[in-house]
Design an enzyme around this catalytic site. Structure first.
Site, PDB file in Angstrom:
ATOM      1  N   LYS A  13     -26.795  79.597  81.853  1.00  0.00           N
ATOM      2  CA  LYS A  13     -25.744  79.427  82.860  1.00  0.00           C
ATOM      3  C   LYS A  13     -24.428  80.025  82.385  1.00  0.00           C
ATOM      4  O   LYS A  13     -23.717  80.690  83.137  1.00  0.00           O
ATOM      5  CB  LYS A  13     -25.527  77.937  83.128  1.00  0.00           C
ATOM      6  CG  LYS A  13     -26.570  77.307  83.976  1.00  0.00           C
ATOM      7  CD  LYS A  13     -25.962  76.020  84.463  1.00  0.00           C
ATOM      8  CE  LYS A  13     -26.964  74.977  84.771  1.00  0.00           C
ATOM      9  NZ  LYS A  13     -26.305  73.682  84.980  1.00  0.00           N
ATOM     10  N   ASP A  69     -23.715  71.509  89.578  1.00  0.00           N
ATOM     11  CA  ASP A  69     -24.989  70.821  89.660  1.00  0.00           C
ATOM     12  C   ASP A  69     -25.809  71.571  90.700  1.00  0.00           C
ATOM     13  O   ASP A  69     -25.263  72.039  91.706  1.00  0.00           O
ATOM     14  CB  ASP A  69     -24.793  69.353  90.053  1.00  0.00           C
ATOM     15  CG  ASP A  69     -25.991  68.511  89.627  1.00  0.00           C
ATOM     16  OD1 ASP A  69     -26.292  68.483  88.436  1.00  0.00           O
ATOM     17  OD2 ASP A  69     -26.629  67.905  90.499  1.00  0.00           O
ATOM     18  N   GLY A 150     -35.868  77.371  84.284  1.00  0.00           N
ATOM     19  CA  GLY A 150     -36.160  76.383  85.328  1.00  0.00           C
ATOM     20  C   GLY A 150     -37.268  76.831  86.265  1.00  0.00           C
ATOM     21  O   GLY A 150     -38.340  77.271  85.830  1.00  0.00           O
ATOM     22  N   ASP A 152     -37.351  79.440  88.168  1.00  0.00           N
ATOM     23  CA  ASP A 152     -37.296  80.875  88.493  1.00  0.00           C
ATOM     24  C   ASP A 152     -38.674  81.522  88.717  1.00  0.00           C
ATOM     25  O   ASP A 152     -38.810  82.354  89.616  1.00  0.00           O
ATOM     26  CB  ASP A 152     -36.535  81.657  87.410  1.00  0.00           C
ATOM     27  CG  ASP A 152     -35.030  81.528  87.559  1.00  0.00           C
ATOM     28  OD1 ASP A 152     -34.578  81.044  88.617  1.00  0.00           O
ATOM     29  OD2 ASP A 152     -34.306  81.901  86.628  1.00  0.00           O
TER      30      ASP A 152
HETATM   31  P1  IMP Z   1     -28.458  71.802  86.864  1.00  0.00           P
HETATM   32  O1  IMP Z   1     -27.926  70.636  87.572  1.00  0.00           O
HETATM   33  O2  IMP Z   1     -27.691  73.035  87.164  1.00  0.00           O
HETATM   34  O3  IMP Z   1     -28.669  71.576  85.400  1.00  0.00           O
HETATM   35  O4  IMP Z   1     -29.880  72.107  87.464  1.00  0.00           O
HETATM   36  C1  IMP Z   1     -30.859  71.108  87.564  1.00  0.00           C
HETATM   37  C2  IMP Z   1     -32.219  71.741  87.415  1.00  0.00           C
HETATM   38  O5  IMP Z   1     -32.434  72.664  88.490  1.00  0.00           O
HETATM   39  C3  IMP Z   1     -32.417  72.554  86.136  1.00  0.00           C
HETATM   40  O6  IMP Z   1     -32.882  71.762  85.093  1.00  0.00           O
HETATM   41  C4  IMP Z   1     -33.456  73.560  86.561  1.00  0.00           C
HETATM   42  O7  IMP Z   1     -34.723  72.974  86.492  1.00  0.00           O
HETATM   43  C5  IMP Z   1     -33.124  73.789  88.011  1.00  0.00           C
HETATM   44  N1  IMP Z   1     -32.270  74.993  88.161  1.00  0.00           N
HETATM   45  C6  IMP Z   1     -30.919  75.051  88.230  1.00  0.00           C
HETATM   46  N2  IMP Z   1     -30.506  76.307  88.370  1.00  0.00           N
HETATM   47  C7  IMP Z   1     -31.626  77.064  88.374  1.00  0.00           C
HETATM   48  C8  IMP Z   1     -31.854  78.467  88.478  1.00  0.00           C
HETATM   49  O8  IMP Z   1     -30.943  79.293  88.577  1.00  0.00           O
HETATM   50  N3  IMP Z   1     -33.141  78.854  88.443  1.00  0.00           N
HETATM   51  C9  IMP Z   1     -34.181  78.000  88.323  1.00  0.00           C
HETATM   52  N4  IMP Z   1     -34.024  76.694  88.209  1.00  0.00           N
HETATM   53  C10 IMP Z   1     -32.750  76.220  88.235  1.00  0.00           C
END
Ligand code: IMP
Length: 197
Positions: A13, A69, A150, A152
């Site tokens: 990120k 988030d 994640g 993707d």
């Molecule tokens: P976070 O709140 O941004 O940490 O996202 C929560 C969860 O969503 C992560 O642990 C990933 O599993 C998924 N996620 C967030 N952003 C992405 C992305 O850009 N690609 C794929 N999965 C994502």
């Protein structure tokens, strides 16, 4: 250069956001400000969690800050996993297990429409702002590609025939949920800096 904290230590990120921001701001990570404690993510909405994380950093460390988030929202699963995307597979979760759970739940279901939704909460000069980014797409029948993180490998954005994990960072950083929300954030920061000057 103006410094601002991005409340994350997720290398993917940070790299994504630093690439999008360019030289406009110096983005500090949680490591950079020596924050090693776990930041609470106990709200039940994406917006709520983003705000909770940003407030935690502002209150404890004093920096202007933003937090994001993200959730993967799958139409035929009532927008699951949504705010629970990170820990969808339960206590023992990881990206592989989370994807497997999604693919298993979608077996035999023709509607595979999904979207990633990012909310960024910004605490800036005493005010609170939020920015949303959405990318629509579909969940593939199996994992494809190895870039990104994640979900993707199972998310194919609208207008493309490959998953985010196949398209790679360069394309993903132009069209992703986080790119859209981040571009809104940057546009806002740039215009608010012009107002001050
Ligand atoms: P976070 O709140 O941004 O940490 O996202 C929560 C969860 O969503 C992560 O642990 C990933 O599993 C998924 N996620 C967030 N952003 C992405 C992305 O850009 N690609 C794929 N999965 C994502």
């Amino acid at each position: 250069m103006k410094q601002i904290v991005f409340a994350t230590n997720n290398k993917h990120k940070l790299e994504e956001v630093r690439n999008i921001v360019g030289n406009t701001f110096q983005i500090l990570s949680l490591n950079d400000i020596s924050c090693t404690e776990e930041i609470p993510e106990t709200e039940n909405t994406i917006e709520g969690n983003a705000l909770l994380k940003a407030r935690f950093i502002k209150e404890k460390y004093g920096y202007d800050c933003f937090a994001d988030d993200t959730g993967l929202e799958i139409e035929s699963l009532n927008n699951e996993p949504g705010v629970y995307s990170a820990r969808y597979a339960g206590n023992d979760h990881n990206a592989e297990k989370n994807m497997l759970k999604v693919l298993t739940k979608l077996q035999g279901i023709p509607n595979r429409k999904a979207r990633f939704r990012t909310c960024i909460a910004l605490l800036w000069n005493g005010n609170t702002y939020t920015f949303e980014g959405i990318v629509k797409g579909r969940i593939t029948e199996e994992k494809q590609g190895s870039a990104g993180f994640g979900y993707d490998p199972i998310f194919q954005p609208e207008g493309y025939t490959h998953t985010f994990a196949e398209l790679g960072d360069e394309i993903k950083n132009k069209i992703s949920h986080r790119a859209i929300a981040t571009q809104k954030l940057i546009a806002f920061l740039q215009s608010s800096i012009k107002d001050i000057q």
